[in-house]
Design a protein around this motif. Structure first.
Motif, PDB file in Angstrom:
ATOM      1  N   ALA A 108      32.472  44.679  39.808  1.00 15.03           N
ATOM      2  CA  ALA A 108      32.450  44.032  41.123  1.00 15.03           C
ATOM      3  C   ALA A 108      33.846  43.784  41.667  1.00 15.03           C
ATOM      4  CB  ALA A 108      31.681  42.709  41.036  1.00 15.03           C
ATOM      5  N   HIS A 109      34.811  43.506  40.786  1.00 16.09           N
ATOM      6  CA  HIS A 109      36.181  43.244  41.235  1.00 16.09           C
ATOM      7  C   HIS A 109      36.828  44.502  41.800  1.00 16.09           C
ATOM      8  CE1 HIS A 109      36.173  39.180  39.717  1.00 16.09           C
ATOM      9  NE2 HIS A 109      35.776  39.607  38.522  1.00 16.09           N
ATOM     10  N   ALA A 110      36.605  45.621  41.111  1.00 18.77           N
ATOM     11  CA  ALA A 110      37.216  46.875  41.568  1.00 18.77           C
ATOM     12  C   ALA A 110      36.337  47.592  42.587  1.00 18.77           C
ATOM     13  CB  ALA A 110      37.476  47.788  40.367  1.00 18.77           C
ATOM     14  N   GLY A 111      35.059  47.246  42.622  1.00 15.72           N
ATOM     15  CA  GLY A 111      34.143  47.877  43.564  1.00 15.72           C
ATOM     16  C   GLY A 111      33.765  49.294  43.191  1.00 15.72           C
ATOM     17  N   ILE A 112      33.920  49.657  41.916  1.00 11.65           N
ATOM     18  CA  ILE A 112      33.600  51.010  41.448  1.00 11.65           C
ATOM     19  C   ILE A 112      32.871  50.939  40.107  1.00 11.65           C
ATOM     20  CG2 ILE A 112      35.545  52.135  42.624  1.00 11.65           C
ATOM     21  CD1 ILE A 112      37.028  52.071  39.926  1.00 11.65           C
TER      22      ILE A 112
END
Length: 720
Positions: A108-112
């Motif tokens: 979720a932090h990196a969105g990948i």
């Protein structure tokens, strides 16, 4: 409860078949489609990376961090293309089932979506929350799962599964896979040494396994109305129906439609997972069936069997069925085993248990057969311990299952060969004479796959080109008994090489040296060979005369794990340490104890809260009828007799249940787990289970069918 039973019967009788449509008419189109196998690796990995993976899977090489990163990236891409969102380390703790903790690819932090090499190679589950036999304290939580590259990564239930070992922070094995892998290396090392007496080209020997899985299937609604099945996996009560398996018409009979649809469904899913299922059929008991795969390397075979049982459970839900893997879910009919067909395969493609027309190969064949027989003789108690469980105790020695006495069946032809070899061991070989003719070895090419009859009462039988360990229970993890079998045979093979070398040092020609050692081993292990009826009282008496153990109960069989002989064996082959053996002993005792406790509680609950109230209700109805007949001046003798009979069994049932509860309370104060387990075995299970069951089963025959609360055997076994 009686109303619940009737409702369940209506539901079960009204079920409709579930249509199953294969993804293709050709199995080859979808076999292994959910496995990241050799084909997928070759297509997605750089040649240098692919080479390293093959070395790791086939030769035990290590995978470095950079290689792990590339593999993880390829695996992630493959999994995402199939709609997978989570991954898990799939392992086999000492619970007997498999375990998994799902993590999302999505960061979720990196969105990948991410899947690092470090996540592929290692994870950290809580080692104190799984059975550990005191190795880990409650506050010492750290443990590790580590990737096993020799078993393929797969997708199951929309989750990427990475097969792993499971060890404590301090390095001790907390699973079935770790010692199995070590035992494979042990037998490989020992078997190669022996093979090189005959063929210098052999560099590796791999144990192979085919697991025949027996199981029962009943309707899900009927299952749900039986608290004993739900809680313990077996029916603690239930009178035998008028028709059971005595007509012998179920075995290999026409498969019921709903069950066949279920079989087809789980087979399709199994084939997608690379599990080479090939056989399905009705077994001996009504409601009992079998599935069997092709042979595989033992590590993969064990993984696949564990996965298959999980898969069957999940697929059964779709068909409103319930699979029963308990060794004895129904009294009075055939129990279920997990027949382990074990052999040894060289890297030159030779099955070491397959006779041939070559004299050299046949001497090699004899060498491995004799070594295996001697291993069973030398470590019979340990082999018995490896299949010990509360559930298997109900099966051993009953309705087609082998007895608890370990013995080896070879068949008349091979027995004759060994007898001839023993008798003519040291024969003077004149120039030009055929040594093999003199020693009777020339008879071996006559041994073809079906040359000898099968003995289904034998726990350990030679069946043409393999040994079949028939005593393994249907719910067991095969890794346990197969680890023991690998190690005990490895030990005999190592000793055999030393004995042959001594003969050669004394001036004997190599082939004569081998034959001399075989002759001694045949003589030393002769007591373990038995060709007759393992069920007979005569065999039990004969086995006792031969000095063979008859360890009928698990708590006593497990004592073998504490023997110095056992500790020395496992330590010598670097498979299990003394600490790990003690831990396993404690875990298995605790497992036995808890299962007997659960069954005792279920018995008490059903007897006091279901059976007795129902019987009293029916008794009151009988009294009312008897009084009515008397008031009309009619004969009420039959009613009075029935009332007395019902009353007698109610009193017996209540008395024995209360005594059992009192005994359990006293035993629960015992701190020593071995004493407590043996106490539950002798003073609870053996003392009360049959008495309580007898009273309940008699009441089932007496109480009006409309009143009886528990779904009956005739309904569970025959309504499909």
């Amino acid at each position: 409860m009686a109303t619940l039973r009737q409702s369940a019967l209506l539901i079960a009788q009204g079920r409709q078949k579930t249509n199953v449509v294969p993804p293709s008419s050709k199995i080859s189109d979808f076999f292994g489609s959910n496995v990241f196998g050799v084909k997928q690796m070759k297509e997605s990995l750089a040649p240098s990376v692919f080479k390293k993976v093959i070395e790791a899977t086939e030769r035990g090489g290590k995978i470095d961090p950079s290689t792990a990163e590339e593999i993880a990236s390829a695996v992630k891409t493959w999994a995402l293309s199939k709609g997978v969102t989570h991954y898990t380390h799939w392992f086999q703790p000492l619970t007997g089932s498999t375990a998994e903790k799902h993590d999302s690819f999505f960061d979720a932090h990196a969105g990948i979506e991410k899947f690092k090499g470090s996540a592929l190679v290692q994870q950290e589950p809580d080692a104190s929350s799984f059975p550990n036999g005191g190795i880990r304290s409650t506050f010492e939580a750290r443990g590790y799962t580590a990737w096993d590259p020799s078993s393929p990564i797969f997708i199951f239930d929309k989750t990427l599964c990475v097969p792993t070992i499971f060890v404590a922070y301090t390095g001790e094995a907390l699973d079935y896979k770790t010692p199995l892998l070590k035992s494979m290396e042990a037998i490989n090392t020992a078997a190669v040494e022996v093979c090189q007496l005959f063929d210098r080209n052999v560099k590796k020997v791999t144990p192979s396994l085919g697991v025949e899985q027996e199981y029962f299937v009943i309707d899900k609604a009927l299952f749900a109305t039986r608290p004993d099945l739900v809680m313990s996996g077996r029916t603690v009560f239930g009178h035998n129906p008028a028709r059971g398996q005595q007509l012998e018409d179920h075995y290999f009979g026409s498969i019921p439609t709903r069950v066949k649809d279920f079989m087809m469904d789980f087979e399709i899913e199994a084939l997608k997972l690379g599990i080479p299922v090939s056989t399905r059929h009705n077994e001996v008991a009504p409601g009992q069936f079998e599935v069997a795969p092709l042979f595989e390397e033992i590590n993969k075979a064990v993984d696949h069997n564990q996965l298959l049982m999980d898969l069957m459970d999940k697929v059964a839900e779709k068909h409103s069925l319930k699979v029963l893997f308990h060794e004895k879910p129904f009294a009075g009919v055939n129990g279920s085993g997990k027949h382990n067909n074990w052999s040894l395969i060289t890297d030159t493609g030779v099955n070491l248990f397959q006779p041939s027309n070559s004299a050299r190969e046949n001497l090699q064949f004899l060498t491995f057969v004799v070594a295996t027989v001697k291993a069973v003789y030398d470590y019979a108690d340990l082999l018995r311990s490896s299949i010990a469980s509360a559930s298997n105790d109900f099966r051993l020695g009953a309705n087609e299952a082998p007895p608890a006495i370990m013995s080896v069946f070879l068949g008349s032809t091979l027995t004759g060969v060994l007898d001839e070899l023993e008798k003519n061991g040291n024969v003077k070989i004149e120039k030009g004479d055929n040594m093999y003719m003199k020693l009777g070895i020339s008879k071996i090419p006559e041994i073809i796959l079906d040359n000898t009859d099968r003995n289904r009462t034998s726990p350990f039988a030679f069946t043409g080109n393999k040994f079949e360990f028939r005593a393994v229970g249907s719910s067991a993890n095969s890794a346990g008994p197969m680890t023991v079998l690998n190690v005990i045979v490895a030990e005999v093979l190592r000793t055999m090489v030393k004995d042959v070398e001594k003969e050669i040092s004394a001036g004997k020609e190599k082939k004569i040296a081998v034959v001399n050692v075989l002759r001694k081993y045949i003589k030393d292990s002769k007591k373990i060979r038995f060709e007759g009826d393992g069920y007979s009282d005569e065999w039990a008496a004969e086995a006792e005369k031969r000095g063979l153990s008859n360890l009928k109960s698990t708590p006593y069989a497990l004592d073998t794990y504490l023997d110095k002989k056992t500790a020395d064996l496992f330590s010598k082959h670097n498979v299990l340490s003394a600490i790990e053996l003690h831990a396993r002993h404690e875990i298995m005792l605790e497992n036995y104890l808890k299962k007997v406790q659960i069954e005792a509680r279920v018995m008490g609950d059903l007897a006091l809260n279901h059976v007795i109230p129902t019987a009293i209700q029916y008794q009151n109805k009988l009294i009312e009828n008897a009084n009515g007949l008397k008031g009309l001046g009619l004969d009420n003798t039959a009613a009075i007799d029935t009332i007395k009979e019902v009353s007698k069994h109610i009193e017996s049932l209540k008395h024995n249940v209360m005594d059992m509860i009192d005994t359990r309370r006293k035993l629960n104060k015992e701190d020593d787990i071995a004493k407590r387990a043996k106490g539950y075995c002798d003073n609870v299970k053996e003392a009360y289970f049959d008495k309580i069951r007898y009273a309940v089963d008699k009441l089932e025959l007496l109480v009006d069918d409309e009143y009886w609360p528990l779904v009956k055997y005739r309904e569970m076994l025959f309504i499909k």
